[in-house]
Design a protein around this motif. Structure first.
Motif, mmCIF file in Angstrom:
data_model
loop_
_atom_site.group_PDB
_atom_site.id
_atom_site.type_symbol
_atom_site.label_atom_id
_atom_site.label_comp_id
_atom_site.label_asym_id
_atom_site.label_seq_id
_atom_site.Cartn_x
_atom_site.Cartn_y
_atom_site.Cartn_z
ATOM 1 N N LYS A 13 5.122 -14.211 -14.320
ATOM 2 C CA LYS A 13 7.237 -13.823 -14.515
ATOM 3 C C LYS A 13 6.998 -12.716 -14.610
ATOM 4 O O LYS A 13 8.654 -12.002 -14.308
ATOM 5 C CB LYS A 13 7.786 -14.447 -15.741
ATOM 6 N N THR A 14 6.261 -11.497 -14.412
ATOM 7 C CA THR A 14 6.226 -10.032 -14.524
ATOM 8 C C THR A 14 5.858 -9.438 -12.970
ATOM 9 O O THR A 14 5.122 -9.901 -12.407
ATOM 10 C CB THR A 14 5.654 -9.834 -15.467
ATOM 11 N N ASN A 15 6.601 -8.922 -12.556
ATOM 12 C CA ASN A 15 6.556 -8.222 -11.017
ATOM 13 C C ASN A 15 6.116 -7.335 -11.486
ATOM 14 O O ASN A 15 5.847 -6.306 -12.242
ATOM 15 C CB ASN A 15 7.713 -8.337 -10.160
ATOM 16 N N ALA A 16 5.157 -6.911 -10.529
ATOM 17 C CA ALA A 16 4.117 -5.491 -10.464
ATOM 18 C C ALA A 16 4.786 -3.873 -11.046
ATOM 19 O O ALA A 16 4.428 -3.633 -11.338
ATOM 20 C CB ALA A 16 3.678 -5.235 -9.394
ATOM 21 N N GLY A 17 6.161 -3.632 -10.694
ATOM 22 C CA GLY A 17 6.222 -2.261 -11.114
ATOM 23 C C GLY A 17 6.529 -2.972 -12.733
ATOM 24 O O GLY A 17 6.639 -1.960 -13.334
ATOM 25 N N THR A 18 7.466 -3.358 -13.380
ATOM 26 C CA THR A 18 7.891 -3.583 -14.150
ATOM 27 C C THR A 18 6.425 -3.984 -15.432
ATOM 28 O O THR A 18 6.322 -3.191 -16.408
ATOM 29 C CB THR A 18 8.572 -5.270 -14.408
ATOM 30 N N GLU A 49 -7.020 -8.208 -2.031
ATOM 31 C CA GLU A 49 -6.239 -9.885 -2.152
ATOM 32 C C GLU A 49 -4.727 -9.988 -2.073
ATOM 33 O O GLU A 49 -4.426 -8.945 -2.202
ATOM 34 C CB GLU A 49 -7.260 -10.895 -3.530
ATOM 35 N N ASP A 50 -3.929 -11.340 -1.835
ATOM 36 C CA ASP A 50 -2.836 -11.449 -2.001
ATOM 37 C C ASP A 50 -1.631 -10.700 -3.442
ATOM 38 O O ASP A 50 -2.312 -10.647 -4.126
ATOM 39 C CB ASP A 50 -2.503 -12.702 -2.111
ATOM 40 N N ASP A 51 -0.377 -10.091 -2.589
ATOM 41 C CA ASP A 51 0.365 -9.651 -3.836
ATOM 42 C C ASP A 51 -0.134 -8.374 -4.633
ATOM 43 O O ASP A 51 0.205 -8.666 -6.033
ATOM 44 C CB ASP A 51 0.793 -10.874 -4.932
ATOM 45 N N VAL A 52 -1.110 -8.088 -4.023
ATOM 46 C CA VAL A 52 -1.681 -6.667 -4.686
ATOM 47 C C VAL A 52 -0.619 -5.486 -4.727
ATOM 48 O O VAL A 52 -0.198 -5.759 -3.218
ATOM 49 C CB VAL A 52 -3.227 -6.600 -4.987
ATOM 50 N N PHE A 53 -0.582 -4.889 -5.939
ATOM 51 C CA PHE A 53 0.064 -3.898 -5.758
ATOM 52 C C PHE A 53 -0.416 -2.271 -5.921
ATOM 53 O O PHE A 53 -1.087 -1.833 -6.496
ATOM 54 C CB PHE A 53 2.001 -3.296 -6.826
ATOM 55 N N LEU A 59 1.069 -1.132 0.010
ATOM 56 C CA LEU A 59 -0.353 0.113 0.394
ATOM 57 C C LEU A 59 0.879 1.305 0.217
ATOM 58 O O LEU A 59 1.337 1.371 1.280
ATOM 59 C CB LEU A 59 -1.156 -0.163 0.717
ATOM 60 N N SER A 60 0.904 2.057 -0.820
ATOM 61 C CA SER A 60 1.983 2.890 -1.512
ATOM 62 C C SER A 60 1.365 4.140 -0.750
ATOM 63 O O SER A 60 0.140 4.444 0.354
ATOM 64 C CB SER A 60 2.181 3.301 -2.689
ATOM 65 N N ALA A 61 2.536 5.200 -0.443
ATOM 66 C CA ALA A 61 1.811 6.718 0.474
ATOM 67 C C ALA A 61 0.817 6.872 -0.285
ATOM 68 O O ALA A 61 0.667 7.177 -1.452
ATOM 69 C CB ALA A 61 3.658 7.462 0.524
ATOM 70 N N GLY A 62 -0.365 7.680 0.941
ATOM 71 C CA GLY A 62 -1.091 8.018 0.089
ATOM 72 C C GLY A 62 -2.530 7.481 0.247
ATOM 73 O O GLY A 62 -3.705 7.613 -0.419
ATOM 74 N N THR A 63 -2.167 6.136 0.098
ATOM 75 C CA THR A 63 -2.895 5.514 -0.318
ATOM 76 C C THR A 63 -4.592 5.602 0.963
ATOM 77 O O THR A 63 -4.009 4.948 2.056
ATOM 78 C CB THR A 63 -2.711 3.868 0.319
ATOM 79 N N VAL A 123 -2.710 -5.405 -10.078
ATOM 80 C CA VAL A 123 -1.796 -3.436 -9.963
ATOM 81 C C VAL A 123 -2.598 -2.299 -10.687
ATOM 82 O O VAL A 123 -2.950 -1.835 -11.322
ATOM 83 C CB VAL A 123 -0.153 -3.890 -10.731
ATOM 84 N N LEU A 124 -2.604 -1.572 -9.189
ATOM 85 C CA LEU A 124 -2.794 0.107 -9.228
ATOM 86 C C LEU A 124 -2.139 1.026 -9.654
ATOM 87 O O LEU A 124 -1.229 1.294 -8.649
ATOM 88 C CB LEU A 124 -3.639 0.302 -7.956
ATOM 89 N N GLY A 125 -2.214 1.301 -11.063
ATOM 90 C CA GLY A 125 -1.225 2.872 -10.754
ATOM 91 C C GLY A 125 -1.941 3.577 -9.317
ATOM 92 O O GLY A 125 -2.759 3.978 -9.565
ATOM 93 N N ALA A 126 -0.399 4.789 -9.632
ATOM 94 C CA ALA A 126 -0.274 6.014 -8.845
ATOM 95 C C ALA A 126 -2.269 6.907 -8.828
ATOM 96 O O ALA A 126 -2.306 7.292 -10.667
ATOM 97 C CB ALA A 126 0.535 6.738 -9.095
ATOM 98 N N GLY A 127 -3.179 7.092 -8.309
ATOM 99 C CA GLY A 127 -4.253 7.901 -8.196
ATOM 100 C C GLY A 127 -5.128 7.338 -8.736
ATOM 101 O O GLY A 127 -6.233 7.691 -9.092
#
Length: 224
Positions: free
Chosen positions: A212-217, A121-125, A100-104, A143-147
């Motif tokens: 094979k793809t991580n959240a940031g990538t 659920e598990d492994d969500v960014f 959970l990134s800053a400001g979530t 994966v939820l992009g910022a905002g």
């Protein structure tokens, strides 16, 4: 629902009590004071203004950066990071290895008792300054992009599978597993609005992660 009933009863039966932390003083119901942790619980609470209410279930391996607030009845799974200025609302359910990134902001729910909580659920960014409300369910590995803002009334346009996802009065919005979601906009209806170029917010699924793809990538590649 019986857990929520118990929490509401606790608020009603509690009495106001003064507490202090250094130079700061607080007044709240004595039934749900701030939780205290020790090193044996395996939870890392970094100094700097974080509050975790009694009745919040925090599993071993959770890291909480300051300042953050975790309300009564919430569940946070092992290995999850709760970053600065994040809120986990009452009865919200956060899985394992979630970021959970800053400001979530994760919306809470106590009343009505039958209302569904937000589930991540598990492994969500979850990117910075996202908001997840009104019982939304975010599937594992998404994966939820910022905002990104998710509610029952915000449509989600799936550009991969050519469909529109919506919540309703009796069914919360559900984000599929592995979806990469970013903020978007859609034209407002009506000639007057269109003449002025008005648009409304929405969310857009722009790809799906593979194993094979991580959240940031996944997010970086989708936004290029």
């Amino acid at each position: 629902s019986w857990v929520k009933q118990g929490i509401l009863l606790g608020f009603r039966s509690g009495v106001l009590q003064v507490s202090a932390a250094g130079p700061f003083s607080f007044v709240d119901k004595d039934t749900f004071p701030p939780r205290r942790f020790d090193s044996g619980q395996g939870v890392r609470v970094v100094p700097g203004g974080t509050a975790i209410r009694r009745g919040a279930h925090i599993q071993e391996g959770v890291v909480i950066m300051p300042p953050a607030y975790l309300n009564v009845g919430c569940f946070v799974g092992s290995g999850t990071m709760v970053d600065s200025h994040a809120l986990v609302g009452s009865c919200a359910q956060i899985g394992k290895r979630v970021h959970l990134s800053a400001g979530t902001q994760i919306g809470g729910v106590l009343e009505p008792v039958g209302a569904a909580p937000v589930v991540v659920e598990d492994d969500v960014f979850v990117g910075g300054n996202c908001g997840i409300y009104e019982g939304t369910v975010v599937g594992g590995g998404a994966v939820l992009g910022a905002g990104t803002i998710l509610t029952r009334s915000v449509p989600v346009y799936d550009t991969v599978r050519n469909r529109v996802l919506r919540g309703s009065d009796d069914r919360p919005l559900a984000i599929p597993e592995g979806a990469v979601v970013v903020p978007g906009s859609r034209p407002a209806a009506g000639q007057w609005a269109q003449e002025r170029g008005l648009s409304l917010s929405c969310a857009v699924i722009i790809k799906y992660r593979d194993a094979k793809t991580n959240a940031g990538t996944a997010l970086e590649e989708a936004l290029r």
